[in-house]
Scaffold this motif. Structure first.
Motif, PDB file in Angstrom:
ATOM      1  N   ILE A   1       0.849  -1.192   0.000  1.00  0.00           N
ATOM      2  CA  ILE A   1       0.000   0.000   0.000  1.00  0.00           C
ATOM      3  C   ILE A   1       0.885   1.242   0.000  1.00  0.00           C
ATOM      4  O   ILE A   1       1.736   1.409   0.874  1.00  0.00           O
ATOM      5  CB  ILE A   1      -0.926   0.036   1.235  1.00  0.00           C
ATOM      6  N   GLN A   2       0.685   2.103  -0.983  1.00  0.00           N
ATOM      7  CA  GLN A   2       1.442   3.354  -1.081  1.00  0.00           C
ATOM      8  C   GLN A   2       0.772   4.429  -0.234  1.00  0.00           C
ATOM      9  O   GLN A   2      -0.437   4.652  -0.341  1.00  0.00           O
ATOM     10  CB  GLN A   2       1.509   3.823  -2.530  1.00  0.00           C
ATOM     11  N   ILE A   3       1.553   5.079   0.617  1.00  0.00           N
ATOM     12  CA  ILE A   3       1.010   6.172   1.424  1.00  0.00           C
ATOM     13  C   ILE A   3       1.795   7.458   1.177  1.00  0.00           C
ATOM     14  O   ILE A   3       2.937   7.433   0.700  1.00  0.00           O
ATOM     15  CB  ILE A   3       0.981   5.829   2.927  1.00  0.00           C
TER      16      ILE A   3
ATOM     17  N   HIS B   1      -3.781   7.289   1.270  1.00  0.00           N
ATOM     18  CA  HIS B   1      -3.224   6.092   0.636  1.00  0.00           C
ATOM     19  C   HIS B   1      -3.612   6.119  -0.836  1.00  0.00           C
ATOM     20  O   HIS B   1      -4.653   6.688  -1.208  1.00  0.00           O
ATOM     21  CB  HIS B   1      -3.710   4.814   1.326  1.00  0.00           C
TER      22      HIS B   1
ATOM     23  N   GLU C   1      -3.184  -0.044  -3.942  1.00  0.00           N
ATOM     24  CA  GLU C   1      -2.184  -1.098  -3.776  1.00  0.00           C
ATOM     25  C   GLU C   1      -1.442  -1.391  -5.061  1.00  0.00           C
ATOM     26  O   GLU C   1      -1.877  -1.028  -6.158  1.00  0.00           O
ATOM     27  CB  GLU C   1      -2.850  -2.381  -3.261  1.00  0.00           C
TER      28      GLU C   1
ATOM     29  N   GLY D   1      -6.559  -0.149   2.961  1.00  0.00           N
ATOM     30  CA  GLY D   1      -6.072   1.205   2.731  1.00  0.00           C
ATOM     31  C   GLY D   1      -6.390   2.127   3.888  1.00  0.00           C
ATOM     32  O   GLY D   1      -5.541   2.909   4.336  1.00  0.00           O
ATOM     33  N   GLU D   2      -7.599   2.043   4.406  1.00  0.00           N
ATOM     34  CA  GLU D   2      -7.991   2.900   5.519  1.00  0.00           C
ATOM     35  C   GLU D   2      -7.250   2.504   6.802  1.00  0.00           C
ATOM     36  O   GLU D   2      -6.866   3.373   7.595  1.00  0.00           O
ATOM     37  CB  GLU D   2      -9.505   2.818   5.731  1.00  0.00           C
TER      38      GLU D   2
ATOM     39  N   VAL E   1      -4.236   1.254   6.980  1.00  0.00           N
ATOM     40  CA  VAL E   1      -2.867   1.766   6.837  1.00  0.00           C
ATOM     41  C   VAL E   1      -2.848   3.283   7.004  1.00  0.00           C
ATOM     42  O   VAL E   1      -1.972   3.838   7.679  1.00  0.00           O
ATOM     43  CB  VAL E   1      -2.281   1.352   5.474  1.00  0.00           C
ATOM     44  N   ARG E   2      -3.800   3.961   6.406  1.00  0.00           N
ATOM     45  CA  ARG E   2      -3.840   5.426   6.483  1.00  0.00           C
ATOM     46  C   ARG E   2      -3.923   5.893   7.931  1.00  0.00           C
ATOM     47  O   ARG E   2      -3.198   6.810   8.350  1.00  0.00           O
ATOM     48  CB  ARG E   2      -5.033   5.959   5.688  1.00  0.00           C
TER      49      ARG E   2
ATOM     50  N   THR F   1       5.811   2.883   1.951  1.00  0.00           N
ATOM     51  CA  THR F   1       5.049   1.737   1.467  1.00  0.00           C
ATOM     52  C   THR F   1       4.958   0.686   2.564  1.00  0.00           C
ATOM     53  O   THR F   1       5.981   0.276   3.126  1.00  0.00           O
ATOM     54  CB  THR F   1       5.715   1.106   0.234  1.00  0.00           C
TER      55      THR F   1
ATOM     56  N   THR G   1       1.720   3.260  -9.609  1.00  0.00           N
ATOM     57  CA  THR G   1       0.770   4.036  -8.811  1.00  0.00           C
ATOM     58  C   THR G   1       0.535   5.407  -9.441  1.00  0.00           C
ATOM     59  O   THR G   1      -0.602   5.895  -9.497  1.00  0.00           O
ATOM     60  CB  THR G   1       1.293   4.188  -7.375  1.00  0.00           C
TER      61      THR G   1
ATOM     62  N   GLN H   1      -8.219  12.217   0.672  1.00  0.00           N
ATOM     63  CA  GLN H   1      -8.479  10.821   0.315  1.00  0.00           C
ATOM     64  C   GLN H   1      -9.632  10.694  -0.672  1.00  0.00           C
ATOM     65  O   GLN H   1      -9.575   9.905  -1.612  1.00  0.00           O
ATOM     66  CB  GLN H   1      -8.777   9.990   1.571  1.00  0.00           C
TER      67      GLN H   1
END
Length: 448
Positions: free
Chosen positions: A211-213, A223, A226, A256-257, A259-260, A273, A299, A324
């Motif tokens: 997951i890219q943040i 985020h 993925e 995603g949420e 991780v965010r 990441t 991404t 977001q």
């Protein structure tokens, strides 16, 4: 905004950073070894400084020379790219101590996430799911026995420091445990100077999902979906795609949420990441990369967000100008890592580029520092370019990838292009039905 940035790297990533700076009106300083005097990033930068002989330890890892280059050129910030010093906490501290801005996270976050045991505990506390395993380092075979029995075989012995597949061994049964422990610890000590290992449950056929943040210094975190990086050889990625063929919208939104929120809780800044193993609908944290990823272009292609530009803005103290709810995933993107190597035995193939033609057309991007006449040096990683394509659907992206690979010409050296053309003939890959061990099994069957 910064007036001048020193790029502490080489090859395609140095050129990628230069391009972002140029579009932002920022002047660039290229550092280079004696072997890279004719490199494309050196040719295009506003200024260049030689920082040492060909060996990376004496040039691209030569911290005093890099700091001196920044001082004499009047650079205000240093971008480390990926690899080399990009995840070196001490380097980040030195950069800041000398009055320059390090374009990346804080040294503290680099240090915490660079130790896999500490990173695992940190993300657990922040609510991210992890692979079942030991709570910390395992000092001896005797201590490892009850941990392995609790988790259940097979188990994976992993180095607490480092990466790239070194210091990782699988124990299929209790009889394998001692040898796996000893071997992993010895490898870790030799490669990273730290023989500490820990134990995790070994997953059978997972996918590698990351997951890219993106986070700023004002508490804003987003985020960007993925990437699926499951096609790997010896734990090294060779092809990545976004989004993943395995996930649905609900999976994506949930992880995603999670991780965010976790990244916001630890106060992280910049790009990063979070990498997971995914199996049977469950995500398990494996590590966090506190830098720009090699595969960041996929991404960018599906979000339209320039991650390097955002890195620079955040480092300068600017707030994110996206929320977001502004982020949508458009179509499909696939990246092939083109290496100068023999496509059969993967031996490096340095040499002079006699002919070069970059593929083009709608939805095609080539991140490469190659040009006809360029001499690929034998001292560094064999990556010479990244071919990235975008399509409205995965099928369209696959067809565009095939066309682009057939169109690309790199003369004078061997490349991995034939591997990707062969992959595009495989129904399992075309259908997106693969896992992190699929590629090595496929390669072994081809050679049999």
């Amino acid at each position: 905004m910064f007036d001048k940035i020193l790029i502490a790297n080489r090859g395609e990533i140095a050129l990628r950073v230069h391009r972002a700076c140029r579009e932002m009106g920022i002047r660039t300083v290229a550092i280079h070894s004696e072997a890279d005097a004719d490199a494309m990033h050196v040719r295009l930068a506003d200024e260049s400084v030689c920082v040492g002989p060909p060996a990376a330890a004496k040039s691209y890892l030569n911290v005093p020379a890099i700091i001196a280059a920044a001082e004499v050129t009047g650079a205000q910030a240093i971008h480390p790219g990926y690899g080399f010093l990009s995840e070196n906490a001490r380097f980040a501290e030195i950069v800041e101590a000398h009055g320059f801005t390090f374009i990346g996270p804080t040294a503290e976050h680099i240090r915490v996430m660079g130790d896999k045991i500490t990173a695992k505990q940190t993300v657990m506390d922040a609510g991210i799911p992890v692979v079942p395993g030991s709570e910390g380092g395992v000092d001896s075979y005797e201590d490892a026995i009850p941990v392995a029995e609790r988790i259940g075989y097979p188990v994976l012995i992993k180095a607490a420091s480092g990466g790239g597949g070194r210091g990782m061994k699988v124990a299929e049964t209790a009889a394998d445990l001692k040898e796996a422990m000893d071997t992993a610890s010895t490898e870790a000590k030799a490669a990273f100077g730290d023989g500490t290992v820990y134990i995790e449950k070994y997953l059978g056929r997972p996918r590698h999902i990351e997951i890219q943040i993106l986070a700023d210094t004002h508490g804003n975190v987003v985020h960007l979906g993925e990437r699926d990086c499951s096609l790997q050889r010896r734990h090294q990625k060779i092809l990545e795609e976004a989004p993943s063929p395995a996930l649905n919208a609900a999976d994506r939104a949930k992880i995603g949420e999670t991780v965010r929120k976790a990244i916001g809780a630890i106060g992280y800044r910049g790009v990063g990441t979070i990498e997971f193993l995914w199996e049977n609908g469950e995500f398990y944290f494996i590590e966090m990369n506190t830098r720009l990823q090699v595969e960041h272009p996929v991404t960018e292609m599906i979000t339209g967000i320039d991650l390097v530009r955002e890195q620079i803005r955040v480092a300068d103290g600017a707030p994110l100008d996206i929320k977001q709810e502004d982020i949508t995933l458009d179509g499909w993107s696939i990246e092939c890592r083109i290496n100068a190597e023999n496509p059969r035995n993967f031996a490096p193939s340095p040499g002079t580029i006699t002919d070069f033609h970059a593929p083009g057309g709608l939805g095609v991007r080539l991140d490469s520092a190659l040009y006809a006449g360029y001499k690929i040096p034998p001292y560094y990683d064999s990556l010479i370019g990244k071919l990235i394509v975008h399509g409205r659907t995965r099928t369209e992206a696959l067809l565009r990838l095939r066309r682009s690979l057939e169109e690309m010409v790199v003369g004078g050296v061997e490349t991995s292009i034939p591997i990707f053309l062969a992959l595009l003939e495989e129904p399992e890959f075309v259908n997106g039905d693969y896992h992190i061990r699929w590629l090595e099994e496929w390669l072994a069957n081809r050679e049999a």
